[in-house]
Design a protein around this motif. Structure first.
Motif, short mmCIF file in Angstrom:
data_model
loop_
_atom_site.label_atom_id
_atom_site.label_comp_id
_atom_site.label_asym_id
_atom_site.label_seq_id
_atom_site.Cartn_x
_atom_site.Cartn_y
_atom_site.Cartn_z
N UNK A 82 0.87 -1.17 0.00
CA UNK A 82 0.00 0.00 0.00
C UNK A 82 0.91 1.22 0.00
N UNK A 83 0.47 2.28 -0.65
CA UNK A 83 1.23 3.54 -0.63
C UNK A 83 0.49 4.55 0.23
N UNK A 84 1.20 5.19 1.15
CA UNK A 84 0.60 6.07 2.14
C UNK A 84 1.21 7.47 2.02
N UNK A 85 0.35 8.48 1.90
CA UNK A 85 0.81 9.87 1.78
C UNK A 85 0.08 10.74 2.78
N UNK A 86 0.83 11.27 3.74
CA UNK A 86 0.25 12.13 4.77
C UNK A 86 0.04 13.55 4.24
N UNK A 87 -0.96 14.21 4.78
CA UNK A 87 -1.31 15.55 4.33
C UNK A 87 -0.16 16.53 4.47
N UNK A 88 0.55 16.50 5.57
CA UNK A 88 1.64 17.47 5.76
C UNK A 88 2.72 17.31 4.72
N UNK A 89 2.98 16.07 4.31
CA UNK A 89 3.97 15.83 3.26
C UNK A 89 3.43 16.27 1.91
N UNK A 90 2.17 15.91 1.62
CA UNK A 90 1.55 16.27 0.34
C UNK A 90 1.54 17.79 0.14
N UNK A 91 1.21 18.52 1.18
CA UNK A 91 1.09 19.97 1.05
C UNK A 91 2.42 20.64 0.80
N UNK A 92 3.52 20.00 1.18
CA UNK A 92 4.84 20.55 0.90
C UNK A 92 5.31 20.24 -0.51
N UNK A 98 -4.62 11.98 -5.69
CA UNK A 98 -6.03 11.87 -6.08
C UNK A 98 -6.65 13.21 -6.49
N UNK A 99 -5.94 14.33 -6.24
CA UNK A 99 -6.45 15.64 -6.65
C UNK A 99 -6.48 15.76 -8.17
N UNK A 100 -5.79 14.88 -8.88
CA UNK A 100 -5.87 14.87 -10.33
C UNK A 100 -7.19 14.30 -10.84
N UNK A 101 -7.94 13.65 -9.96
CA UNK A 101 -9.21 13.06 -10.35
C UNK A 101 -10.40 13.65 -9.60
N UNK A 102 -10.18 14.10 -8.37
CA UNK A 102 -11.28 14.59 -7.53
C UNK A 102 -10.92 15.94 -6.91
N UNK A 103 -11.95 16.78 -6.75
CA UNK A 103 -11.77 18.11 -6.15
C UNK A 103 -11.76 17.97 -4.64
N UNK A 104 -10.63 17.53 -4.12
CA UNK A 104 -10.55 17.25 -2.68
C UNK A 104 -10.16 18.48 -1.86
N UNK A 105 -9.70 19.56 -2.51
CA UNK A 105 -9.29 20.74 -1.76
C UNK A 105 -10.40 21.31 -0.89
N UNK A 106 -11.66 21.45 -1.41
CA UNK A 106 -12.73 21.95 -0.53
C UNK A 106 -13.00 21.04 0.66
N UNK A 111 -12.32 21.00 6.82
CA UNK A 111 -11.97 20.28 8.05
C UNK A 111 -10.59 20.71 8.54
N UNK A 112 -10.45 21.99 8.87
CA UNK A 112 -9.15 22.46 9.37
C UNK A 112 -8.81 21.77 10.69
N UNK A 113 -7.56 21.43 10.83
CA UNK A 113 -7.13 20.76 12.05
C UNK A 113 -7.21 19.25 11.98
N UNK A 114 -7.90 18.71 10.99
CA UNK A 114 -7.95 17.25 10.81
C UNK A 114 -6.78 16.82 9.93
N UNK A 115 -6.19 15.68 10.29
CA UNK A 115 -5.07 15.16 9.51
C UNK A 115 -5.58 14.11 8.51
N UNK A 116 -5.28 14.34 7.24
CA UNK A 116 -5.70 13.44 6.17
C UNK A 116 -4.56 12.52 5.76
N UNK A 117 -4.93 11.31 5.36
CA UNK A 117 -3.97 10.33 4.84
C UNK A 117 -4.53 9.77 3.54
N UNK A 118 -3.72 9.81 2.48
CA UNK A 118 -4.14 9.23 1.21
C UNK A 118 -3.60 7.81 1.08
N UNK A 119 -4.51 6.88 0.74
CA UNK A 119 -4.15 5.49 0.49
C UNK A 119 -4.18 5.24 -1.01
#
Length: 268
Positions: A82-92, A98-106, A111-119
């Motif tokens: 499985x490939x795992x990408x944390x939000x703090x790493x992605x934002x840097x 998945x943002x190339x397929x879905x409008x996940x920015x909104x 959800x400010x303050x929540x930590x996202x992880x992409x699988x």
């Protein structure tokens, strides 16, 4: 560091470039040799599924220590990943894959303050597509989620094939019975949006629909996941993708109890 073990199978994170190459070779074997993905020149020459995100992500590995490598050497074989990408790493580094397929920015902004992880890039060798391997992968993910204090998991999951009309039943089932709603709703980007509302709700044979879903998507459903609005056809990989949205707080209590609140069930 070992995250868990069942018999000869161990789950851990890749620690070296060699580990990552093993995961990429497994992905190539499953996506390109077994399935219908079309390799670019670099992937074809190297026999590895690779992209720029590999250097940013953590790679979860299931290793069978009783299986020799392809060269017959000891040390075990990578049989699942499985490939795992944390939000703090992605934002840097430009955002999530998945943002190339879905409008996940909104969704993230809501959800400010929540930590996202992409699988993503999940695959398992055919001989290991069983309960033990899948359970170890999810045990590894659960351990990772707890360690990094992740609040929400998301990522693209795939149905094989690029003709949505042939996938009408499973797509419609997800649309009518498992759609993310309200603050969790995410829509495919307009230029790639494919409607999932292909059969009226009353016309869906639920049993047949569940049978038509890939095991990975059924697993997400059991955990408590919901799915984005619209599918996306990925011609390179020969798939039709849907977006999985899984807040940790929504995970079924029986799965939390199964793995343990501190992920102690398969801890080594």
């Amino acid at each position: 560091m070992t995250l868990g073990r069942i018999g000869s199978l161990e789950v851990r994170l890749a620690e070296t470039a060699r580990d990552v190459k093993k995961a990429q070779k497994l992905r190539y074997q499953v996506f390109y040799e077994e399935m219908a993905a079309i390799p670019d020149a670099l992937s074809l020459i190297s026999r590895r599924d690779r992209d720029d995100y590999d250097t940013l992500c953590d790679h979860l590995l299931v290793i069978d220590h009783d299986a020799p490598t392809k060269l017959g050497k000891p040390g075990g074989r990578v049989v699942g990943t499985y490939r795992l990408l944390r939000q703090d790493v992605a934002e840097r580094h430009g955002g999530f894959y998945s943002a190339g397929e879905y409008a996940i920015e909104p969704l993230i902004a809501a959800h400010p303050g929540r930590r996202f992880l992409e699988l993503g890039r999940s695959c398992v060798l055919p001989a290991y597509r069983n309960k033990r391997t899948v359970e170890l992968l999810w045990h590894g993910i659960w351990t990772y989620v707890l360690h990094h204090k992740i609040d929400v998991m998301l990522g693209c999951a795939s149905l094989e094939g690029t003709d949505p009309s042939r996938l009408a039943l499973p797509l419609a089932f997800l649309h009518h019975h498992a759609a993310a709603e309200g603050e969790w709703r995410v829509k495919a980007v307009p230029e790639r949006y494919v409607s999932m509302n292909r059969i009226a709700k009353e016309g869906i044979d639920v049993k047949r629909a569940l049978h038509a879903l890939p095991p990975l998507i059924k697993g997400y459903l059991r955990l408590g996941a919901t799915f984005g609005d619209g599918a996306v056809v990925d011609h390179q990989f020969g798939t039709t993708d849907v977006l999985v949205v899984l807040p940790v707080e929504k995970i079924s209590a029986r799965y939390v109890d199964h793995f343990g609140a501190a992920a102690e069930r398969h801890a080594a």
